[in-house]
Motif scaffolding. Structure first.
Motif, short mmCIF file in Angstrom:
data_model
loop_
_atom_site.label_atom_id
_atom_site.label_comp_id
_atom_site.label_asym_id
_atom_site.label_seq_id
_atom_site.Cartn_x
_atom_site.Cartn_y
_atom_site.Cartn_z
N UNK A 427 157.86 58.47 23.83
CA UNK A 427 158.00 56.66 24.29
C UNK A 427 157.27 56.53 25.15
N UNK A 428 157.49 54.85 25.16
CA UNK A 428 156.26 54.11 25.54
C UNK A 428 155.76 54.65 27.53
N UNK A 429 156.44 55.57 27.52
CA UNK A 429 155.52 56.73 28.57
C UNK A 429 154.61 57.29 28.33
N UNK A 430 154.94 57.84 27.08
CA UNK A 430 153.85 58.98 26.82
C UNK A 430 152.47 58.45 26.68
N UNK A 431 151.23 59.06 26.17
CA UNK A 431 149.83 59.00 25.89
C UNK A 431 149.74 58.00 24.79
N UNK A 432 149.09 57.18 24.68
CA UNK A 432 148.52 56.34 23.30
C UNK A 432 148.02 57.01 21.94
N UNK A 433 148.99 56.98 20.98
CA UNK A 433 147.93 57.31 19.82
C UNK A 433 147.49 56.64 19.10
N UNK A 434 147.38 55.42 19.18
CA UNK A 434 146.30 54.45 19.07
C UNK A 434 147.09 52.86 19.96
N UNK A 435 145.79 52.29 20.34
CA UNK A 435 146.45 50.49 20.23
C UNK A 435 145.37 49.71 20.63
N UNK A 436 145.71 48.35 19.95
CA UNK A 436 145.40 47.59 19.85
C UNK A 436 145.79 45.98 19.84
N UNK A 437 144.22 45.11 20.28
CA UNK A 437 145.06 43.79 20.09
C UNK A 437 143.33 43.20 19.23
N UNK A 438 144.44 41.88 18.60
CA UNK A 438 144.19 41.55 17.42
C UNK A 438 143.72 39.75 18.15
N UNK A 439 142.34 39.38 18.32
CA UNK A 439 142.60 38.22 19.24
C UNK A 439 141.05 37.40 18.27
N UNK A 440 142.10 36.29 17.99
CA UNK A 440 141.99 35.22 17.48
C UNK A 440 142.03 33.60 17.47
#
Length: 789
Positions: A427-440
């Motif tokens: 769930x959103x309370x779990x640990x990170x699988x992967x995350x990222x932010x693409x800023x252009x």
């Protein structure tokens, strides 16, 4: 209920006028004349950028007037596809856009500034560069022309395999007229449309058109199944979790009420002004505001979870959509002399938007707060697209031995986006699988072109046409990058949100190396050669060779990709029989498609995620198209469209995070060799049949029932051709309607769309080993009523 400024304007115009929406009724006198005739009405089109008769224009084009659009209850370009041979449109949920495929060629990834479409979309001859323009409501429309085959010579940018041109209703001098209508339907549907045309002087006129359409979302909310605390704890401990850090799943993380996915809440206003001081000079200018406050379309499980409705999902990210588009369009026409006309066409558009989207769609159930399923949200924190274009045209007038036109074109874009993807275990309370932010923050386009086309009208009914266009494109990415979670144990593992600035040190993110900064420059000459022959006034044959081109560009890491090209060989005929009661138009074509720009999200060997575009071999496509229109009697109209399409991909080894694919050791990534596969959204055979009959009542009133049937064979939904789940099986869809035309131009129109409540897929994926899909709307029922004056 809160009302936007546009909605208030709609209500005000509804209250202050006694009219009806002009798109929803052709001129009453002309309509009556057509209904009493056994001749299919002549259709005038602008496919060659001059007004010509459809039957005299040697181009594969479908022309839909306001009455045809109203009968089909067309609101977006996706509604147009079933009315046109070899034309498909695909819904994209996370960006809420529609991508188009024609004659088997398209790009499902052309949904942000990262990729351009192969089918160009124009409004009043002005190119709409971002796909969001095609999702806007098609309101106060005079006609839509769908041109099949490369249209680069005259229409320009990205019309590699075809172009769609929408003509809005223009103001008229010396006329006070208007329309107003409203509608209701299931899913709490409410709609209102209005238009008013008034003179503003002897040589000018103003037209104001308003629209608002809304309905509740089709997707119901599921509740999280009951998972005992003991089972949650056991799953957590089995994963190696620290017993002291265990916590139960928070049911408040799941959405159970509020706006649903697949809801509509769209409004628009267009103010148009005509200034025509003489027969030689005319200026049309318009301002249009469109806003979308609906919700994105959800990816639904193809095999619903036991006990759950097909149109439902377990949602942990509430839907949100906020889009504004402001557009100015201008066209100045000046008759230089009796032989030469000049036109200046210009446009400016500014788009801003944001959205939140539940990408995981509840496909997998969590077994604890950080095991089992996953949480993935695709969030557009902000996006902004600005574009402007300018075109100069000079052309001969009338019919001469040589009809010619030349022109110059310039277009520029300045685009930017921030797009976040948090993926968490369980769930959103779990640990990170992967995350990222693409800023252009800044991605620019600069496109320039010159073009010319001439037709030699020879003796004996022969016509020879030649045309060339030279295009130069420049693109830049400035200051853009992808920021990826670095698994710093000292930073709390929380999903990335707009409140987190991943560019700052200490937030848990590292920038990609290299950055997205880069430059691209390319150019191309495209052309057209065509020979047509008028057998007599009712029959014409043509053959053509034309080339299409779509610019290369930039991608993540500042890498470039090359242009794609297409050569189209076509033979067609246009015929009128039975004194004008029957028209048959045919086209046979062969497409040689090269350097296909294949785009997909991928995971790199180092674990980073990027969106990659590669030039691959291409495809071979051939097909047949036929359009038949007939007036069986003064009271019976029928239209039939047929298409056969055969596609075959060239060499391509493709990968995508949207699909579960085998591991390829040679690439150290998941991939699949799809060489020889069928192109997506290209059914072998499709058919559209429309029929209506007019029952004439007393006092000139009428009752008109109509039926529309669409059939197509199975179609692939991706280049991977992964079997039934990755296909839309053969189906037949029916729409029906009944229109009452009453006294004093009052009318009532009832309709049922998708009568059989078919579940029709437009896209599919199985990134989590569970197949999901986007679908056309379920069965919908509604009624509209209005009055003209």
């Amino acid at each position: 209920m809160k009302f936007s400024a546009i909605q208030v304007g709609v209500l005000a115009l509804l209250a202050s006028t006694n009219g009806a929406y002009a798109q929803q009724a052709a001129a009453p006198a002309a309509q009556a004349a057509n209904n009493e005739s056994t001749v299919v009405p002549e259709v005038l089109i602008t496919a060659t950028k001059r007004t010509t008769s459809l039957q005299k224009t040697p181009v594969a084009v479908t022309a839909l007037d306001a009455a045809a659009l109203e009968d089909a209850h067309v609101q977006t370009i996706q509604d147009v596809t079933h009315l046109v041979p070899s034309f498909q449109a695909t819904g994209q949920g996370d960006h809420g856009v529609i991508t188009m495929t024609m004659r088997g060629v398209g790009n499902d990834s052309a949904k942000t500034e990262y990729a351009d479409p192969e089918v160009a979309f124009f409004v009043d001859g002005i190119y709409s560069p971002r796909p969001e323009g095609a999702t806007a409501l098609l309101f106060d429309v005079d006609a839509i022309e769908v041109l099949r085959g490369p249209q680069g010579t005259l229409w320009g940018r990205n019309s590699t395999v075809g172009a769609v041109n929408m003509q809005t209703v223009k103001p008229k001098l010396g006329v006070v007229s208007g329309t107003v209508s409203g509608g209701l339907g299931d899913y709490s549907r409410m709609g209102a449309r209005a238009a008013l045309n008034v003179p503003t002087g002897e040589h000018s006129a103003l037209r104001v058109a308003l629209i608002h359409e809304e309905h509740d979302g089709y997707v119901k909310y599921q509740t999280l199944p009951n998972i005992s605390i003991a089972d949650q704890r056991a799953a957590y401990l089995a994963s190696g979790g620290d017993p002291a850090k265990f916590k139960p799943i928070n049911p408040n993380n799941y959405v159970t009420n509020g706006p649903r996915y697949n809801a509509q809440n769209q409004s628009g206003v267009r103010v148009s002004w005509l200034y025509q001081p003489s027969d030689r000079l005319k200026w049309n200018i318009s301002y249009e505001r469109f806003q979308d406050r609906g919700t994105p379309s959800m990816n639904l499980m193809q095999t619903p979870r036991a006990g759950q409705d097909e149109w439902s999902a377990l949602i942990d990210t509430a839907p949100f959509l906020h889009r504004n588009v402001n557009t100015v369009r201008s066209r100045v026409d000046y008759l230089v002399n009796p032989d030469i006309a000049f036109a200046y066409i210009a446009g400016f558009s500014k788009f801003s938007g944001s959205s939140t989207y539940d990408q995981d769609g509840g496909r997998l159930l969590p077994t604890s707060f950080t095991t089992g399923g996953d949480f993935q949200a695709n969030n557009t924190v902000w996006s902004k697209y600005k574009s402007n274009s300018h075109e100069l045209q000079l052309q001969s007038t009338g019919t001469r031995e040589i009809d010619w036109q030349i022109g110059a074109y310039y277009a520029a874009e300045d685009n930017g986006i921030r797009f976040d993807i948090p993926i968490m275990h369980g769930t959103q309370d779990g640990s990170v699988v992967w995350q990222g932010s693409f800023i252009q923050p800044k991605e620019t386009v600069d496109s320039r072109a010159i073009f010319g086309q001439a037709t030699w009208n020879l003796a004996g009914g022969w016509h020879v046409t030649g045309g060339l266009r030279y295009t130069s494109d420049k693109r830049t990415n400035e200051g853009g990058n992808g920021y990826t979670w670095n698994y710093d144990p000292n930073v709390p593992q929380l999903p990335v949100t707009p409140n987190i600035d991943p560019t700052k040190p200490g937030q848990g993110y590292n920038p990609s190396v290299p950055s997205n900064d880069g430059r691209y420059k390319g150019s191309k000459m495209t052309g057209l050669a065509r020979l047509s022959y008028d057998i007599d006034k009712n029959h014409m044959l043509y053959a053509s060779v034309s080339t299409g081109y779509k610019s290369g560009g930039l991608q993540d890491g500042g890498r470039t990709y090359g242009a794609e090209t297409l050569t189209n060989y076509e033979f067609g005929s246009k015929s009128t029989f039975l004194g004008g009661a029957l028209r048959i138009n045919n086209a046979a074509y062969y497409l040689d498609f090269k350097d296909f720009q294949f785009s997909s999200p991928v995971t790199n060997p180092d674990g980073s995620h990027t969106f990659v575009t590669s030039n691959v071999d291409g495809a071979k496509v051939w097909g047949l198209e036929s359009e038949i229109q007939a007036k069986l009697s003064p009271d019976d109209k029928v239209a039939l469209a047929l298409a056969y399409t055969n596609t075959k991909l060239g060499y391509l080894v493709a990968g995508s995070n949207d699909y579960s694919l085998p591991f390829c050791p040679e690439l150290n990534a998941t991939c699949l060799d799809v060489t020889g596969n069928t192109m997506p959204h290209a059914p072998k055979f499709s058919m559209q049949l429309n029929y209506q009959h007019t029952f004439r009542l007393a006092d000139g009133n009428s009752l008109v029932p109509r039926v529309s049937a669409h059939y197509e064979t199975k179609s692939e939904l991706s280049v991977f051709n992964l079997g039934p789940e990755d296909q839309q099986k053969a189906y037949t869809k029916f729409d029906i309607g009944l229109r009452y035309q009453g006294p004093k131009q009052f009318w009532v129109d009832a309709f049922v769309r998708n009568v059989g409540d078919k579940r029709i897929k437009t896209s599919a994926m199985n990134g989590g080993n569970v197949w999901v899909a986007q679908y056309l709307p379920p069965r919908t029922i509604g009624v509209n009523a209005g009055i003209d004056f």
